[in-house]
Scaffold this motif. Structure first.
Motif, PDB file in Angstrom:
ATOM      1  N   GLU A 123       0.824  -1.203   0.000  1.00 60.76           N
ATOM      2  CA  GLU A 123       0.000   0.000   0.000  1.00 60.76           C
ATOM      3  C   GLU A 123       0.866   1.264   0.000  1.00 60.76           C
ATOM      4  N   SER A 124       1.927   1.257   0.803  1.00 61.04           N
ATOM      5  CA  SER A 124       2.843   2.406   0.822  1.00 61.04           C
ATOM      6  C   SER A 124       3.505   2.597  -0.529  1.00 61.04           C
ATOM      7  N   MET A 125       3.917   1.500  -1.134  1.00 56.50           N
ATOM      8  CA  MET A 125       4.556   1.575  -2.439  1.00 56.50           C
ATOM      9  C   MET A 125       3.608   2.190  -3.472  1.00 56.50           C
ATOM     10  N   LEU A 126       2.351   1.744  -3.470  1.00 54.20           N
ATOM     11  CA  LEU A 126       1.383   2.264  -4.429  1.00 54.20           C
ATOM     12  C   LEU A 126       1.098   3.744  -4.200  1.00 54.20           C
ATOM     13  N   LEU A 127       0.909   4.126  -2.940  1.00 50.90           N
ATOM     14  CA  LEU A 127       0.670   5.538  -2.640  1.00 50.90           C
ATOM     15  C   LEU A 127       1.847   6.395  -3.073  1.00 50.90           C
ATOM     16  N   ASN A 128       3.062   5.884  -2.864  1.00 55.38           N
ATOM     17  CA  ASN A 128       4.263   6.618  -3.269  1.00 55.38           C
ATOM     18  C   ASN A 128       4.325   6.800  -4.778  1.00 55.38           C
ATOM     19  N   TYR A 129       4.163   5.705  -5.503  1.00 55.62           N
ATOM     20  CA  TYR A 129       4.304   5.763  -6.960  1.00 55.62           C
ATOM     21  C   TYR A 129       3.157   6.513  -7.623  1.00 55.62           C
ATOM     22  N   LEU A 130       1.927   6.111  -7.334  1.00 56.22           N
ATOM     23  CA  LEU A 130       0.772   6.734  -7.984  1.00 56.22           C
ATOM     24  C   LEU A 130       0.678   8.217  -7.641  1.00 56.22           C
ATOM     25  N   GLY A 131       1.046   8.557  -6.404  1.00 58.13           N
ATOM     26  CA  GLY A 131       0.974   9.940  -5.971  1.00 58.13           C
ATOM     27  C   GLY A 131       2.017  10.839  -6.592  1.00 58.13           C
ATOM     28  N   HIS A 132       2.983  10.260  -7.292  1.00 57.19           N
ATOM     29  CA  HIS A 132       4.037  11.055  -7.920  1.00 57.19           C
ATOM     30  C   HIS A 132       4.009  10.969  -9.451  1.00 57.19           C
ATOM     31  N   PHE A 133       2.877  10.501 -10.001  1.00 57.11           N
ATOM     32  CA  PHE A 133       2.722  10.558 -11.456  1.00 57.11           C
ATOM     33  C   PHE A 133       2.695  12.022 -11.883  1.00 57.11           C
ATOM     34  N   LYS A 134       3.336  12.323 -12.998  1.00 60.16           N
ATOM     35  CA  LYS A 134       3.386  13.707 -13.477  1.00 60.16           C
ATOM     36  C   LYS A 134       2.057  14.159 -14.060  1.00 60.16           C
ATOM     37  N   HIS A 135       1.302  13.209 -14.615  1.00 61.93           N
ATOM     38  CA  HIS A 135       0.008  13.549 -15.218  1.00 61.93           C
ATOM     39  C   HIS A 135      -1.071  12.593 -14.703  1.00 61.93           C
ATOM     40  N   PRO A 136      -1.418  12.714 -13.414  1.00 59.80           N
ATOM     41  CA  PRO A 136      -2.432  11.817 -12.838  1.00 59.80           C
ATOM     42  C   PRO A 136      -3.795  11.962 -13.494  1.00 59.80           C
ATOM     43  N   GLU A 137      -4.047  13.122 -14.122  1.00 61.84           N
ATOM     44  CA  GLU A 137      -5.344  13.351 -14.762  1.00 61.84           C
ATOM     45  C   GLU A 137      -5.577  12.420 -15.953  1.00 61.84           C
ATOM     46  N   ASP A 138      -4.521  11.774 -16.438  1.00 57.19           N
ATOM     47  CA  ASP A 138      -4.656  10.865 -17.577  1.00 57.19           C
ATOM     48  C   ASP A 138      -5.114   9.465 -17.169  1.00 57.19           C
ATOM     49  N   PHE A 139      -5.230   9.218 -15.860  1.00 59.97           N
ATOM     50  CA  PHE A 139      -5.505   7.868 -15.373  1.00 59.97           C
ATOM     51  C   PHE A 139      -6.772   7.794 -14.514  1.00 59.97           C
ATOM     52  N   ASP A 140      -7.465   6.690 -14.655  1.00 64.59           N
ATOM     53  CA  ASP A 140      -8.595   6.346 -13.774  1.00 64.59           C
ATOM     54  C   ASP A 140      -8.161   5.090 -13.024  1.00 64.59           C
ATOM     55  N   ILE A 141      -7.781   5.258 -11.762  1.00 63.13           N
ATOM     56  CA  ILE A 141      -7.153   4.162 -11.015  1.00 63.13           C
ATOM     57  C   ILE A 141      -8.097   3.591  -9.965  1.00 63.13           C
ATOM     58  N   HIS A 142      -8.224   2.268  -9.972  1.00 64.55           N
ATOM     59  CA  HIS A 142      -9.022   1.544  -8.989  1.00 64.55           C
ATOM     60  C   HIS A 142      -8.090   0.693  -8.126  1.00 64.55           C
ATOM     61  N   ILE A 143      -8.326   0.692  -6.835  1.00 64.81           N
ATOM     62  CA  ILE A 143      -7.620  -0.187  -5.911  1.00 64.81           C
ATOM     63  C   ILE A 143      -8.616  -1.294  -5.543  1.00 64.81           C
ATOM     64  N   ILE A 144      -8.318  -2.507  -5.944  1.00 66.62           N
ATOM     65  CA  ILE A 144      -9.215  -3.635  -5.688  1.00 66.62           C
ATOM     66  C   ILE A 144      -8.622  -4.497  -4.579  1.00 66.62           C
ATOM     67  N   THR A 145      -9.411  -4.723  -3.539  1.00 62.89           N
ATOM     68  CA  THR A 145      -8.935  -5.501  -2.389  1.00 62.89           C
ATOM     69  C   THR A 145      -9.999  -6.485  -1.932  1.00 62.89           C
ATOM     70  N   GLN A 146      -9.550  -7.497  -1.181  1.00 63.84           N
ATOM     71  CA  GLN A 146     -10.484  -8.464  -0.622  1.00 63.84           C
ATOM     72  C   GLN A 146     -10.528  -8.382   0.899  1.00 63.84           C
ATOM     73  N   ASP A 147      -9.816  -7.406   1.458  1.00 63.87           N
ATOM     74  CA  ASP A 147      -9.768  -7.278   2.907  1.00 63.87           C
ATOM     75  C   ASP A 147      -9.333  -5.857   3.263  1.00 63.87           C
ATOM     76  N   ILE A 148      -9.933  -5.293   4.301  1.00 69.82           N
ATOM     77  CA  ILE A 148      -9.562  -3.967   4.780  1.00 69.82           C
ATOM     78  C   ILE A 148      -9.197  -4.073   6.248  1.00 69.82           C
ATOM     79  N   ASN A 149      -7.935  -3.791   6.551  1.00 68.30           N
ATOM     80  CA  ASN A 149      -7.464  -3.869   7.937  1.00 68.30           C
ATOM     81  C   ASN A 149      -7.244  -2.495   8.552  1.00 68.30           C
ATOM     82  N   ASP A 150      -7.299  -1.460   7.728  1.00 65.38           N
ATOM     83  CA  ASP A 150      -7.064  -0.118   8.237  1.00 65.38           C
ATOM     84  C   ASP A 150      -7.871   0.875   7.401  1.00 65.38           C
TER      85      ASP A 150
END
Length: 372
Positions: free
Chosen positions: A20-47
């Protein structure tokens, strides 16, 4: 207006840390986030705070039935979701079980199918080894891009030959380096909050309470260390299924006034500044993000030799065997000295390509360069 690139990031669970930290780091630093529609798919939520972090960043969080509850429902719900959304890219982060996620993605028209290995599991069980070998073959067949967080994780899922030949893309667990730099003000604030004295010695650990992280062994190490350094504390950040068991173990060892459980925290970087040394005695790991964070904070790192040695980016980590008596670890940590802080680590980490401001572009370009 061109259609946004639709990306599904499929993870086992949502919690603070790791994938989760890795994804937040990478996705949050895309130069053009407006070009993407990103879904996080999970089967469990612990936090729930982790869910909010993704939602606040503009990503959609989808939850499907856990495969342990019903594999049939899990597959059906994944298929319906992927069929409805028509993702261009499906990036699976569940290591050994990436294959079935990617086969579903293939059936629903996804073009870019990424199998990402985040771990290097270890088992002496012959049955498990046979099952794993089958799952590894299925994973390689299901994806058109093989990815790993480090050398050992890549070798585990795809084999040494594939890693050496460059067929496996290594995506470094890059972070925002300056965020984790040592902060004396944060050190004082956290220590005051938890009633830790300025001259007290703090051993730290960040990780989910699960068998892999080897918390009981860590408690045993601290017990030996605390006998020799009475003004010491063990600071444990995280949550998990074994948390209550570890609480009981701490109480049984008479350490309840010396071991601090913080739960999940949003400002982990401040806690690194409050620590004097970081101990990671995991039974197995791929390439833990936390190992880069603690080096950026300048902390001495004592890690299990089961962990990929390439985590030692700044050339200051110590690797010890969990087969050794806990006393051995305690004695080695004692040699470090309370004043040790590696303040030039950030330069080494940046040179080794662990600066997220630079590295995020590689993943963004990978997602972008495709037939829509």
């Amino acid at each position: 207006m061109p259609r946004k690139i639709k990306v599904a990031e499929v993870v086992s669970r949502l919690e603070s840390g790791g994938v989760e930290s890795m994804l937040l780091n990478y996705l949050g630093h895309f130069k053009h986030p407006e070009d993407f529609d990103i879904h996080i798919i999970t089967q469990d939520i612990n936090d729930e705070r982790c869910v909010k972090q993704f939602q606040d960043a503009g990503y959609t969080v989808d939850i499907v039935t856990h495969k342990r509850k019903s594999i049939l429902k899990n597959v059906i719900e994944l298929y319906r979701l992927m069929h409805s959304e028509r993702f261009n890219v499906v990036h699976a982060h569940t290591t050994l079980t990436n294959f079935y996620i990617l086969w579903i993605a293939r059936l629903t028209g996804a073009k870019k199918l990424i199998s990402h290995s985040h771990n290097s599991f270890v088992s002496k069980s012959k049955v498990k080894q046979v099952i794993w070998s089958v799952l590894k073959m299925l994973n390689k067949a299901s994806a058109n891009i093989w990815m790993a967080c480090g050398h050992d994780a890549g070798v585990f899922l795809y084999g040494e030959k594939a890693v050496r030949s460059g067929k496996v893309q290594i995506l470094n667990n890059a972070i925002e380096l300056e965020k984790y730099a040592f902060n004396p003000e944060a050190r004082d604030r956290i220590r005051r909050e938890y009633n830790i004295g300025k001259t007290d010695y703090v051993i730290g650990h960040v990780g989910r309470f699960m068998k892999q992280k080897n918390h009981k062994y860590l408690i045993d190490i601290f017990a030996e260390f605390n006998r020799r350094v009475p003004n010491s504390y063990l600071l444990l950040l995280g949550t998990g299924e074994l948390e209550d068991e570890i609480h009981h173990y701490v109480n049984d060892r008479g350490l309840s006034d010396r071991v601090i459980f913080t739960g999940s925290v949003a400002n982990v970087e401040d806690f690194y500044s409050a620590m004097d040394v970081f101990v990671l005695p995991s039974l197995y790991e791929g390439f833990p993000v936390v190992s880069i964070e603690v080096q950026a904070a300048g902390l001495p790192l004592y890690a299990s030799d089961n962990i990929d040695r390439s985590i030692d980016v700044a050339q200051g980590a110590h690797f010890l065997s969990v087969k050794e008596e806990p006393l051995h670890w305690a004695n080695e940590i004692l040699k470090e000295g309370v004043s040790t802080r590696y303040l030039k680590n950030i330069e080494a980490l940046r040179a080794a390509c662990y600066d997220i401001n630079i590295e995020a572009s590689s993943l963004e370009n990978l997602y972008r360069n495709m037939d829509r």
